[in-house]
Scaffold this motif. Structure first.
Motif, PDB file in Angstrom:
ATOM      1  N   MET A 126       0.833  -1.203   0.000  1.00 22.63           N
ATOM      2  CA  MET A 126       0.000   0.000   0.000  1.00 22.63           C
ATOM      3  C   MET A 126       0.868   1.254   0.000  1.00 22.63           C
ATOM      4  SD  MET A 126      -3.304  -0.565   0.133  1.00 22.63           S
ATOM      5  CE  MET A 126      -4.640  -0.465   1.305  1.00 22.63           C
ATOM      6  N   TYR A 127       0.449   2.207  -0.765  1.00 20.16           N
ATOM      7  CA  TYR A 127       1.188   3.463  -0.856  1.00 20.16           C
ATOM      8  C   TYR A 127       0.249   4.631  -0.555  1.00 20.16           C
ATOM      9  CZ  TYR A 127       4.954   0.868  -2.973  1.00 20.16           C
ATOM     10  OH  TYR A 127       5.958  -0.019  -3.187  1.00 20.16           O
ATOM     11  N   LYS A 128       0.817   5.678  -0.020  1.00 21.21           N
ATOM     12  CA  LYS A 128       0.044   6.921   0.127  1.00 21.21           C
ATOM     13  C   LYS A 128       0.635   7.956  -0.812  1.00 21.21           C
ATOM     14  CE  LYS A 128       0.081  10.101   3.501  1.00 21.21           C
ATOM     15  NZ  LYS A 128      -0.042  10.626   4.871  1.00 21.21           N
ATOM     16  N   ALA A 129      -0.206   8.466  -1.698  1.00 24.15           N
ATOM     17  CA  ALA A 129       0.227   9.522  -2.605  1.00 24.15           C
ATOM     18  C   ALA A 129      -0.342  10.840  -2.105  1.00 24.15           C
ATOM     19  CB  ALA A 129      -0.287   9.235  -4.011  1.00 24.15           C
ATOM     20  N   THR A 130       0.522  11.841  -1.974  1.00 23.96           N
ATOM     21  CA  THR A 130       0.052  13.181  -1.639  1.00 23.96           C
ATOM     22  C   THR A 130       0.124  14.023  -2.901  1.00 23.96           C
ATOM     23  OG1 THR A 130       0.865  12.930   0.602  1.00 23.96           O
ATOM     24  CG2 THR A 130       0.420  15.171  -0.136  1.00 23.96           C
ATOM     25  N   VAL A 131      -1.015  14.529  -3.318  1.00 24.92           N
ATOM     26  CA  VAL A 131      -1.093  15.309  -4.554  1.00 24.92           C
ATOM     27  C   VAL A 131      -1.411  16.755  -4.187  1.00 24.92           C
ATOM     28  CG1 VAL A 131      -2.254  15.532  -6.776  1.00 24.92           C
ATOM     29  CG2 VAL A 131      -1.981  13.281  -5.747  1.00 24.92           C
ATOM     30  N   ILE A 132      -0.575  17.672  -4.655  1.00 20.17           N
ATOM     31  CA  ILE A 132      -0.838  19.096  -4.436  1.00 20.17           C
ATOM     32  C   ILE A 132      -1.197  19.708  -5.780  1.00 20.17           C
ATOM     33  CG2 ILE A 132       0.133  21.292  -3.674  1.00 20.17           C
ATOM     34  CD1 ILE A 132       1.940  19.764  -1.815  1.00 20.17           C
ATOM     35  N   ILE A 133      -2.371  20.312  -5.849  1.00 23.89           N
ATOM     36  CA  ILE A 133      -2.855  20.887  -7.104  1.00 23.89           C
ATOM     37  C   ILE A 133      -2.872  22.404  -6.972  1.00 23.89           C
ATOM     38  CG2 ILE A 133      -4.817  20.973  -8.698  1.00 23.89           C
ATOM     39  CD1 ILE A 133      -5.476  18.098  -7.460  1.00 23.89           C
ATOM     40  N   ASP A 176      -4.768  13.247  -0.197  1.00 22.84           N
ATOM     41  CA  ASP A 176      -4.029  12.039   0.177  1.00 22.84           C
ATOM     42  C   ASP A 176      -4.775  10.859  -0.433  1.00 22.84           C
ATOM     43  OD1 ASP A 176      -2.117  13.279   1.618  1.00 22.84           O
ATOM     44  OD2 ASP A 176      -2.881  12.723   3.592  1.00 22.84           O
ATOM     45  N   ILE A 177      -4.094  10.098  -1.250  1.00 19.86           N
ATOM     46  CA  ILE A 177      -4.730   8.958  -1.909  1.00 19.86           C
ATOM     47  C   ILE A 177      -4.021   7.689  -1.456  1.00 19.86           C
ATOM     48  CG2 ILE A 177      -5.210   7.866  -4.152  1.00 19.86           C
ATOM     49  CD1 ILE A 177      -5.180  10.674  -5.384  1.00 19.86           C
ATOM     50  N   VAL A 178      -4.763   6.773  -0.848  1.00 22.43           N
ATOM     51  CA  VAL A 178      -4.195   5.479  -0.443  1.00 22.43           C
ATOM     52  C   VAL A 178      -4.516   4.479  -1.546  1.00 22.43           C
ATOM     53  CG1 VAL A 178      -4.269   3.631   1.266  1.00 22.43           C
ATOM     54  CG2 VAL A 178      -4.439   6.012   2.006  1.00 22.43           C
ATOM     55  N   GLU A 214      -8.710   4.904  -0.487  1.00 23.28           N
ATOM     56  CA  GLU A 214      -9.109   5.992   0.396  1.00 23.28           C
ATOM     57  C   GLU A 214      -8.619   7.313  -0.191  1.00 23.28           C
ATOM     58  OE1 GLU A 214      -8.042   4.989   4.554  1.00 23.28           O
ATOM     59  OE2 GLU A 214      -8.202   7.156   4.894  1.00 23.28           O
ATOM     60  N   VAL A 215      -9.440   8.347  -0.086  1.00 27.28           N
ATOM     61  CA  VAL A 215      -9.010   9.687  -0.515  1.00 27.28           C
ATOM     62  C   VAL A 215      -9.404  10.682   0.568  1.00 27.28           C
ATOM     63  CG1 VAL A 215      -9.252  11.501  -2.257  1.00 27.28           C
ATOM     64  CG2 VAL A 215      -9.278   9.114  -2.978  1.00 27.28           C
TER      65      VAL A 215
END
Lengths: 84, 84
Positions: free
Chosen positions: A1-8, A44-46, B36-37
């Motif tokens: 499992m990964y957590k992606a942090t996306v800043i827009i 934050d997208i898991v 999850e988001v």
């Protein structure tokens, strides 16, 4: 499992009405030292992925298909491994 | 001059309808690996201050008076000196 942090963020030169309104409200409330406010969206997208590279690729696809508007937005992606 | 980065998150346990909707949309678009988001708000505030400590104090005040709702939000403040 990964957590992606996306800043827009809005691209440079585009008007940020929300940031502008917050700046004016802060100045009005007595925070005269505030010179500039920029507002962004953060997600934050898991997600499941084989490895970090694949996770980044998929999140990039998500940004292009749904999360960001390429005409007006830039985005940054940070990937972090979750120890679950 | 200092740049304060403020991240405003919903407190644990509170429903995040935006994050939920984005998760459903991503799943529907074929990104089934998304589990999850969570969505946040981020602000960059450029302000004048004597030192880092004072800048942090003022930004904390701004959060309490305007930027965050203490009933539902947590916030994080990062201060950075601008070399202007």
């Amino acid at each position: 499992m990964y957590k992606a942090t996306v800043i827009i963020k809005l691209k440079k030169g585009l008007l940020d009405p929300e940031g502008r309104t917050i700046k004016q409200a802060l100045n009005f409330l007595g925070f005269k030292e505030v010179k500039e406010v920029d507002s962004y969206k953060m997600l934050d997208i898991v997600l499941d992925a084989e490895n970090e590279e694949k996770a980044r690729e998929r999140v990039k696809e998500m940004c292009e298909k749904l999360l960001a508007n390429p005409v007006i937005h830039n985005y940054e992606i940070k990937i972090e491994k979750l120890s679950v």
